[in-house]
Design an enzyme around this catalytic site. Structure first.
Site, PDB file in Angstrom:
ATOM      1  N   SER A  14       0.843  -1.198   0.000  1.00  0.00           N
ATOM      2  CA  SER A  14       0.000   0.000   0.000  1.00  0.00           C
ATOM      3  C   SER A  14       0.882   1.254   0.000  1.00  0.00           C
ATOM      4  CB  SER A  14      -0.911  -0.006   1.233  1.00  0.00           C
ATOM      5  OG  SER A  14      -0.130  -0.039   2.405  1.00  0.00           O
ATOM      6  N   GLU A 149     -11.617  -6.923   1.491  1.00  0.00           N
ATOM      7  CA  GLU A 149     -12.649  -5.883   1.478  1.00  0.00           C
ATOM      8  C   GLU A 149     -12.762  -5.159   0.130  1.00  0.00           C
ATOM      9  OE1 GLU A 149      -9.214  -4.041   3.998  1.00  0.00           O
ATOM     10  OE2 GLU A 149     -10.021  -6.019   3.552  1.00  0.00           O
ATOM     11  N   CYS A 381      -7.893  27.086  13.099  1.00  0.00           N
ATOM     12  CA  CYS A 381      -8.945  26.321  13.776  1.00  0.00           C
ATOM     13  C   CYS A 381      -8.685  26.267  15.290  1.00  0.00           C
ATOM     14  CB  CYS A 381      -9.069  24.939  13.153  1.00  0.00           C
ATOM     15  SG  CYS A 381     -10.618  24.109  13.566  1.00  0.00           S
ATOM     16  N   HIS A 516     -10.029  26.378   7.658  1.00  0.00           N
ATOM     17  CA  HIS A 516      -8.803  25.683   7.237  1.00  0.00           C
ATOM     18  C   HIS A 516      -8.371  26.203   5.868  1.00  0.00           C
ATOM     19  CE1 HIS A 516      -8.434  22.463  10.307  1.00  0.00           C
ATOM     20  NE2 HIS A 516      -9.726  22.683  10.449  1.00  0.00           N
ATOM     21  N   GLU A 518      -5.691  25.810   4.278  1.00  0.00           N
ATOM     22  CA  GLU A 518      -4.868  24.865   3.510  1.00  0.00           C
ATOM     23  C   GLU A 518      -5.673  24.055   2.496  1.00  0.00           C
ATOM     24  OE1 GLU A 518      -5.740  22.628   7.487  1.00  0.00           O
ATOM     25  OE2 GLU A 518      -5.529  24.684   6.756  1.00  0.00           O
TER      26      GLU A 518
END
Length: 547
Positions: A14, A149, A381, A516, A518
């Site tokens: 992965s 899955e 935040c 946020h 970003e």
């Protein structure tokens, strides 16, 4: 329904970069004038990543419509400049939830509900909806071939070739070609096994993208082509690079975009021009100078938790041709240490968002240090909320001030749960007795900027829209008191119910934003708040050098 579909799967291990591959291909196809969109399918059973620990999942990326999604959606938006929605990311949890709800309502007329066709049909329906009116839809399947899955999704994309025709469907498989240092060899066997696994469920890749530490030899390419049943030109080398933004240019050199156009029978609608992208990459790779910014966070053990923020600093640095060096500081460590030891050598201090009490006093300590020592500061935040608490304690003199989230018994709850909440276009009133109401403010909301403020200078406009992800907000009961002591409320919601931006005038650069920024920063269009913070931090560095 899209005219053409590209499905991207991953094998061997992965985290190989399926998201970056999808985003890079999206950028290349858009550069030909094609209308594209992208979808990320996550095989986990959670409905979305909103309740998942950042150490488990990494960043939760929020879209304009309030969808909490996988961080790959951030790659998609940054590379392509598209504004995506909740239809561009779905999970196993969402698919099964929809099918089970339909079954309970009797929509299946008493039939036995099964993975095939009911689950796979729901998956295909969502894919087709996401591709409406597009020339090409790129679909990334999360996880790795062989994961149990992921099987329903692989079966669904296998069926898609029959639904839309083989000329309208392309399979790209991303694998790892490891380099064995002792033997001095690139090993193709893991790729062969991964492709065999994919073929066993009825999918033969049309293109294989090979991640590797070193460039693939001609022999290695031929071997993969022969044993994986693809043309040699369809074995694409994705060698490690200095910056992810170089990957589209590397794919261009490998002629991946031309191969995709050829295999799908697509005609370019305009001449390709990647010159701006090339200049941005050169700026990242060869900066003329650097600036040091303290990143006082609580998830610094997994930097993926702050993926969009890290990228936003890269964008801002590239626009100035400087490198932003982030000094990672664990907020809890700061609670036990003299701030001078950790913050004395930086040019700017950032306190990002987060949830929970852990590390909050360390963040407040960092903010106090930035305020008192006139160091450029940006709070995002929770960072903005912590700045309000710090100001209440050390400037206003409210010693027992805190956020209601962390101290229910605080005498002065300068940050509290909002009394009114807007969710999905509806106003929700908070129940004062049970603390129940809207639980999270998510997605894009408008903000009105006050004139003659730092925020107005940064944005140079009166009205903006930014993305949010938070529960607690500034307590308006303290507005006037804070203003008397020098805190400027420079951004609010149109109805003035929510404080969005705070700043301190008697400071070179001190600003906190509830949203946020970003999430809206792009490589060729850095976010103005983050860029201004980097510029001021760099000015601070140069001023110190001159003195």
């Amino acid at each position: 329904m899209a005219k053409k579909y590209i499905f991207i799967t991953g094998g061997v291990v992965s985290s190989l970069g399926k998201g970056i591959t999808s985003a890079s291909l999206g950028l290349l196809l858009m550069s030909y004038g094609l209308k594209i969109s992208l979808v990320k399918i996550d095989p986990y059973i959670n409905v979305d990543p909103g309740t998942m620990n950042p150490y488990q999942h990494g960043e939760v990326y929020v879209l304009d419509d309030g969808a909490e999604t996988d961080l790959d959606l951030g790659h998609y938006e940054r590379f392509t400049g598209l504004t995506l929605s909740r239809k561009n990311n779905f999970t196993t949890g969402q698919v099964y939830y929809t099918v089970i709800t339909k079954e309970r309502k009797g929509d299946y007329l008493g039939k036995t509900v099964q993975v095939i066709p009911h689950i796979t049909d729901e998956i295909k329906k969502r894919i087709k909806e996401a591709g409406k009116d597009k020339d090409v839809l790129i679909v990334e399947i999360g996880g790795t071939i062989g994961d149990i899955e992921g099987l329903p999704f692989l079966e669904a994309i296998r069926q898609m070739r029959y639904d839309v025709g083989k000329d309208n469907c392309l399979y790209i498989h991303l694998t790892l070609v490891p380099y064995i240092k002792v033997a001095g060899e690139l090993k193709t066997k893991p790729t062969q096994h991964s492709v065999k696994e994919l073929q066993s469920i009825g999918i033969s890749p049309d293109i294989i993208v090979c991640r590797s530490e070193k460039r693939l030899t001609n022999e290695a390419k031929e071997k993969i082509a022969m044993f994986c049943n693809v043309e040699k030109e369809a074995v694409i080398n994705a060698v490690d690079v200095d910056t992810v933004y170089e990957i589209p240019l590397r794919f261009k050199k490998e002629k991946l975009d031309e191969l995709v156009l050829k295999k799908l029978g697509l005609e370019p609608k305009k001449e390709q021009d990647l010159s701006q992208w090339q200049e941005m990459v050169e700026s990242i790779k060869k900066p003329k100078d650097s600036v040091s910014i303290a990143f006082v966070g609580k998830y610094v053990g997994l930097k993926e938790s702050y993926k969009s923020l890290i990228e936003a600093f890269i964008h801002s640095g590239a626009s100035m041709n400087i490198k932003v060096n982030l000094k990672w500081i664990e907020a809890e460590e700061l609670e036990e240490t003299e701030p001078d030891k950790l913050l004395g050598d930086v040019d700017g201090i950032l306190v990002p968002g987060g949830f929970g009490l852990r590390g909050i006093e360390g963040k407040i300590k960092a903010i106090q240090y930035a305020r008192e020592n006139k160091i450029p500061f940006l709070g995002i935040c929770l960072g903005m909320q912590a700045a309000a608490v710090e100001f209440a304690r050390h400037v206003v003199g409210l010693k027992n001030a805190h956020s209601e989230e962390f101290d229910k018994n605080a005498e002065h709850k300068v940050i509290h749960l909002a009394k009114r909440w807007e969710k999905d276009g509806q106003i929700i009133e908070r129940d004062e007795n049970t603390d129940k109401g809207g639980t999270m403010r998510l997605g894009a909301y408008p903000c009105i900027i006050a004139p003659s403020t730092l925020a107005h200078k940064i944005y140079n406009k009166k009205k903006i829209s930014e993305r949010h992800r938070h529960r607690y907000e500034f307590n308006n009961d303290y507005k006037e008191l804070f203003k008397k002591h020098g805190l400027v409320i420079s951004g609010e919601s149109p109805d003035k119910e929510f404080v969005e931006i705070i700043e301190i005038k008697e400071h070179p650069f001190f600003i906190g934003v509830q949203f946020h920024p970003e999430f809206k920063s792009r490589p060729l269009n850095p976010h103005p708040v983050i860029k201004s913070f980097v510029e001021k931090s760099y000015e601070s560095k140069r001023a110190k050098a001159e003195n």
